[in-house]
Write a protein that holds these residues in place. Structure first.
Motif, short mmCIF file in Angstrom:
data_model
loop_
_atom_site.label_atom_id
_atom_site.label_comp_id
_atom_site.label_asym_id
_atom_site.label_seq_id
_atom_site.Cartn_x
_atom_site.Cartn_y
_atom_site.Cartn_z
N SER A 1 37.05 59.50 44.90
CA SER A 1 37.95 59.31 43.45
C SER A 1 37.24 58.02 42.82
CB SER A 1 39.33 59.10 43.77
OG SER A 1 39.83 60.28 44.32
N ASP B 1 39.99 64.41 38.52
CA ASP B 1 40.34 64.25 39.90
C ASP B 1 41.11 65.39 40.14
OD1 ASP B 1 41.55 63.24 42.05
OD2 ASP B 1 42.63 61.54 41.17
N ALA C 1 44.24 65.21 42.51
CA ALA C 1 45.45 64.58 41.66
C ALA C 1 46.12 65.91 41.45
CB ALA C 1 45.22 63.63 40.36
N ARG D 1 48.15 67.07 44.44
CA ARG D 1 49.35 66.31 44.51
C ARG D 1 50.52 66.28 43.69
NH1 ARG D 1 47.91 61.46 47.53
NH2 ARG D 1 45.93 61.29 48.33
N THR E 1 51.48 59.16 37.94
CA THR E 1 50.39 58.68 38.27
C THR E 1 50.29 58.01 39.73
OG1 THR E 1 49.46 58.61 36.21
CG2 THR E 1 48.34 57.48 38.06
N ARG F 1 50.88 59.48 44.66
CA ARG F 1 49.86 58.58 45.70
C ARG F 1 50.73 57.91 46.90
NH1 ARG F 1 44.77 60.29 44.59
NH2 ARG F 1 44.54 60.08 42.27
N LYS F 2 51.96 58.33 46.66
CA LYS F 2 52.73 57.91 48.02
C LYS F 2 52.46 58.78 49.35
CE LYS F 2 56.89 56.31 45.40
NZ LYS F 2 56.59 54.99 45.80
N THR G 1 51.02 62.62 50.38
CA THR G 1 49.51 62.63 51.05
C THR G 1 49.62 63.57 52.01
OG1 THR G 1 48.54 60.54 50.06
CG2 THR G 1 47.60 61.43 51.97
N ARG H 1 41.51 53.78 53.70
CA ARG H 1 43.00 54.14 53.34
C ARG H 1 44.29 53.44 53.80
NH1 ARG H 1 45.77 56.89 49.59
NH2 ARG H 1 47.28 58.01 50.83
N ASP I 1 44.47 50.63 51.28
CA ASP I 1 45.01 51.02 49.81
C ASP I 1 46.49 51.28 50.00
OD1 ASP I 1 42.54 51.25 48.81
OD2 ASP I 1 42.28 53.34 48.99
N ARG J 1 49.78 49.00 48.27
CA ARG J 1 50.72 49.72 47.45
C ARG J 1 52.06 49.20 47.97
NH1 ARG J 1 47.65 55.17 47.40
NH2 ARG J 1 45.75 54.53 45.91
#
Length: 217
Positions: A14, A30, A33, A36, A79, A83-84, A88, A149, A152, A156
């Motif tokens: 990404s 993407d 996304a 997701r 957005t 991504r939580k 995932t 990962r 990241d 967050r």
């Protein structure tokens, strides 16, 4: 021109695809996304993610848009929400669903119509855009992918161990390669690029060189 970048989770697809698109002046697509967003939509509606028929109906009712770097679900910016870690870990229900994949292939091809696009995912060069002018398969060692990962997620603000991330990634890798529709695999005409122990800039420099060489032909 369509540039596809496929590869396993955590390979850096990404971020590399986004920066490559910026350098080339292409649109960035993407596709992860999208899956997701479908997963989030199902969670918000209280659907059983294991109910394949319900997910197949859901994807016909929602609208997912990718303006710039944002992801909109029925007009709402999701957005960050998509991504939580809980999204995932559940995304495979949407990714493994033939009806969902079929609809998303339509969305992805529509998004790329009449545009120069850099698109990333699992099946972009094999299923969605088999005739793409430039195909790249981006990969890295599983430990390095899990470390990226994990970093990241920590940044967050999520609390999760590296071992949990690694185990989740292994399960995800297995599902990706064994999926009956849209399985992760390197297209025969794709160029394989390894990102181990390389900076993001070094990786994008190589990808840009590959694309420029294709453009010059």
């Amino acid at each position: 021109m369509i540039v596809t970048i496929d590869g396993p989770a955590g390979a850096g697809k990404s971020s590399a695809a986004r920066e490559l698109a910026r350098r080339l002046g292409f649109r960035f697509l993407d596709t992860g996304a999208m899956y997701r967003a479908v997963t989030l939509a199902a969670r918000e509606r209280g659907l059983d993610l294991a109910d394949a028929d319900a997910l197949g109906q859901l994807v016909k009712q929602i609208r997912v848009e990718l303006p710039g770097d944002r992801v909109l679900l029925d007009g709402v910016d999701v957005t960050a929400a998509i991504r939580k870690f809980d999204i995932t870990t559940a995304i495979h229900h949407a990714a493994d669903n033939p009806a969902v994949r079929s609809q998303l292939v339509v969305w992805q091809r529509e998004a790329a119509a009449d545009s120069d696009v850099v698109t990333e995912g699992r099946d972009q060069g094999t299923v969605v855009f088999p005739d793409a002018e430039c195909k790249i398969f981006l990969t890295a060692d599983e430990i390095e992918r899990a470390q990226r990962r994990h970093r990241d997620l920590v940044v967050r603000g999520e609390t999760i161990s590296f071992d949990e991330v690694l185990e989740n990634q292994r399960q995800r890798d297995q599902r990706d390669v064994s999926r009956p529709v849209g399985a992760l695999k390197k297209a025969e005409d794709a160029i394989e690029v390894f990102t181990d122990r390389r900076t993001p800039e070094e990786v994008v420099n190589e990808l840009e060189s590959i694309v420029r060489s294709k453009q010059a032909r």
